[in-house]
Design a protein around this motif. Structure first.
Motif, short mmCIF file in Angstrom:
data_model
loop_
_atom_site.label_atom_id
_atom_site.label_comp_id
_atom_site.label_asym_id
_atom_site.label_seq_id
_atom_site.Cartn_x
_atom_site.Cartn_y
_atom_site.Cartn_z
N PRO A 27 0.81 -1.10 -0.25
CA PRO A 27 -0.01 -0.35 0.12
C PRO A 27 0.93 1.30 0.00
CG PRO A 27 -1.28 -1.42 1.81
CD PRO A 27 0.46 -2.01 1.30
N LEU A 28 0.34 2.27 -1.00
CA LEU A 28 1.33 3.23 -0.89
C LEU A 28 0.35 4.60 0.34
CD1 LEU A 28 2.37 5.55 -4.35
CD2 LEU A 28 0.91 6.50 -1.32
N LYS B 180 4.39 13.36 3.06
CA LYS B 180 5.71 12.52 2.62
C LYS B 180 5.44 11.14 2.57
CE LYS B 180 6.13 10.67 7.46
NZ LYS B 180 7.16 10.76 8.99
N TYR B 181 5.95 10.40 2.34
CA TYR B 181 5.22 8.86 1.32
C TYR B 181 5.66 7.61 1.27
CZ TYR B 181 6.84 9.09 -2.96
OH TYR B 181 7.76 9.67 -4.15
N SER B 182 4.91 6.88 1.57
CA SER B 182 6.29 5.13 1.22
C SER B 182 5.29 4.14 0.50
CB SER B 182 6.73 4.67 2.83
OG SER B 182 5.09 4.64 3.81
N VAL B 183 6.29 3.60 -0.24
CA VAL B 183 5.43 2.63 -1.09
C VAL B 183 6.93 1.63 -1.80
CG1 VAL B 183 5.58 3.49 -3.31
CG2 VAL B 183 3.46 2.07 -2.72
N GLU B 184 6.67 0.17 -1.83
CA GLU B 184 7.52 -0.27 -2.72
C GLU B 184 7.00 -1.26 -4.09
OE1 GLU B 184 9.21 -4.74 -1.84
OE2 GLU B 184 9.62 -3.53 -0.34
N MET B 185 7.69 -1.10 -4.79
CA MET B 185 7.81 -0.99 -6.33
C MET B 185 7.82 -2.05 -6.60
SD MET B 185 5.12 1.18 -6.60
CE MET B 185 4.56 1.30 -8.67
N GLY B 186 7.19 -2.83 -7.86
CA GLY B 186 8.25 -4.06 -8.43
C GLY B 186 8.42 -3.13 -10.26
N ALA B 187 9.49 -4.12 -10.66
CA ALA B 187 9.34 -4.02 -12.18
C ALA B 187 10.29 -4.83 -12.47
CB ALA B 187 9.56 -2.57 -12.24
N ALA B 188 10.61 -5.27 -13.88
CA ALA B 188 11.59 -6.09 -14.17
C ALA B 188 12.90 -5.66 -14.36
CB ALA B 188 11.10 -6.54 -15.73
N CYS B 189 13.90 -6.26 -14.42
CA CYS B 189 15.26 -5.40 -14.27
C CYS B 189 16.00 -5.59 -15.64
CB CYS B 189 16.60 -6.48 -13.89
SG CYS B 189 18.14 -5.76 -13.82
N ASP C 112 10.82 5.55 0.15
CA ASP C 112 10.03 6.30 1.21
C ASP C 112 10.23 7.78 1.36
OD1 ASP C 112 9.47 7.52 4.28
OD2 ASP C 112 11.23 6.20 5.33
N ALA C 113 9.64 8.86 0.70
CA ALA C 113 10.17 9.95 0.63
C ALA C 113 9.32 11.29 0.86
CB ALA C 113 10.42 9.89 -1.37
N THR C 114 9.66 12.88 0.19
CA THR C 114 8.89 13.66 0.38
C THR C 114 8.68 14.73 0.31
OG1 THR C 114 10.59 14.84 1.73
CG2 THR C 114 10.47 13.66 3.17
N PHE C 115 7.54 15.02 -0.03
CA PHE C 115 7.18 15.88 -1.46
C PHE C 115 6.89 17.44 -0.73
CE2 PHE C 115 3.73 13.88 -0.53
CZ PHE C 115 2.21 14.65 -0.36
N ASP C 116 7.42 18.28 -1.63
CA ASP C 116 7.24 20.03 -1.25
C ASP C 116 6.47 20.43 -2.23
OD1 ASP C 116 6.12 22.87 0.00
OD2 ASP C 116 8.64 23.08 0.22
N LEU C 117 5.41 20.98 -3.32
CA LEU C 117 4.82 20.81 -4.28
C LEU C 117 3.52 23.14 -3.95
CD1 LEU C 117 3.79 17.54 -5.10
CD2 LEU C 117 5.94 18.54 -5.90
N LEU D 147 11.40 6.96 -8.89
CA LEU D 147 11.88 5.36 -9.21
C LEU D 147 13.25 5.79 -9.91
CD1 LEU D 147 9.03 4.12 -10.21
CD2 LEU D 147 10.90 3.28 -8.90
N PRO D 148 14.63 5.29 -9.95
CA PRO D 148 16.02 5.24 -10.62
C PRO D 148 15.34 5.38 -12.03
CG PRO D 148 15.95 3.23 -9.63
CD PRO D 148 14.72 4.03 -9.52
N MET D 149 15.57 6.02 -12.97
CA MET D 149 16.09 5.83 -14.63
C MET D 149 16.53 4.53 -15.02
SD MET D 149 15.15 8.62 -15.38
CE MET D 149 15.45 8.65 -18.33
#
Length: 177
Positions: free
Chosen positions: A36-37, A58-67, A79-84, A129-131
């Motif tokens: 859950p996000l 702030k938010y936390s989540v775990e995402m999945g993808a193919a390498c 696990d990150a914060t935002f200020d928008l 997410l990383p590029m």
């Protein structure tokens, strides 16, 4: 969850929300939400502005993808914060062209009744997410000849001979050494 502008105009709005996997669509990016996000934060109208809203949290989540190297499943905890900052879309909805400065390029815009928190969180997760999405930094990838995952062991394929168009240049280089 809609962050209602009319409510934000009255007072600072706090939120604590969880989005179960599947509620926010990440399928177009070949991502899968694993957990859950969870997001907490606040939205407030900035004083002395024409409807500018500041959204912090702030938010936390775990995402999945193919390498990207070996195609195995990879997990990406965030696990990150935002200020928008958001302005009403009417701020830029004009017939003539409007020049914006560098600071305004960091602004988002909202329409009608408010800001959809799901849309904000989708954007924040994609930006976090990383590029290049790899399972580990030491991932060896797959063999271009047989397709075997090199992390599971070396394959028996002979190394490719390389591009023959560069042969003359290689020979010239060897002669100058």
């Amino acid at each position: 969850m809609l962050l209602n502008i009319k409510e934000i105009e009255q007072r600072k709005v706090r939120f604590d929300q969880s989005f179960e996997p599947g509620r926010i669509d990440f399928t177009g990016e070949n991502l899968k939400q694993q957990t859950p996000l969870h997001v907490t934060g606040s939205a407030e109208l900035l004083p002395h502005t024409d409807g500018e809203v500041r959204l912090q949290g702030k938010y936390s989540v775990e995402m999945g993808a193919a390498c990207d190297r070996c195609l195995a499943d990879a997990r990406f905890p965030i696990d990150a914060t935002f200020d928008l900052f958001y302005r009403p879309v009417s701020y830029i909805a004009r017939d003539e062209e409007v020049e914006i400065d560098e600071g305004e390029a960091e602004l988002g815009f909202y329409e009608k009744d408010g800001i959809e928190l799901e849309d904000v969180m989708r954007e924040q997760v994609l930006l976090a997410l990383p590029m290049q999405r790899v399972c580990t930094e030491s991932c060896k990838g797959i063999c271009p000849e047989c397709g075997k995952n090199r992390n599971d062991g070396e394959c028996v394929c002979a190394p490719a001979g390389g591009d023959t168009r560069w042969t003359t240049l290689r020979e010239l280089h060897r002669q100058t050494e």
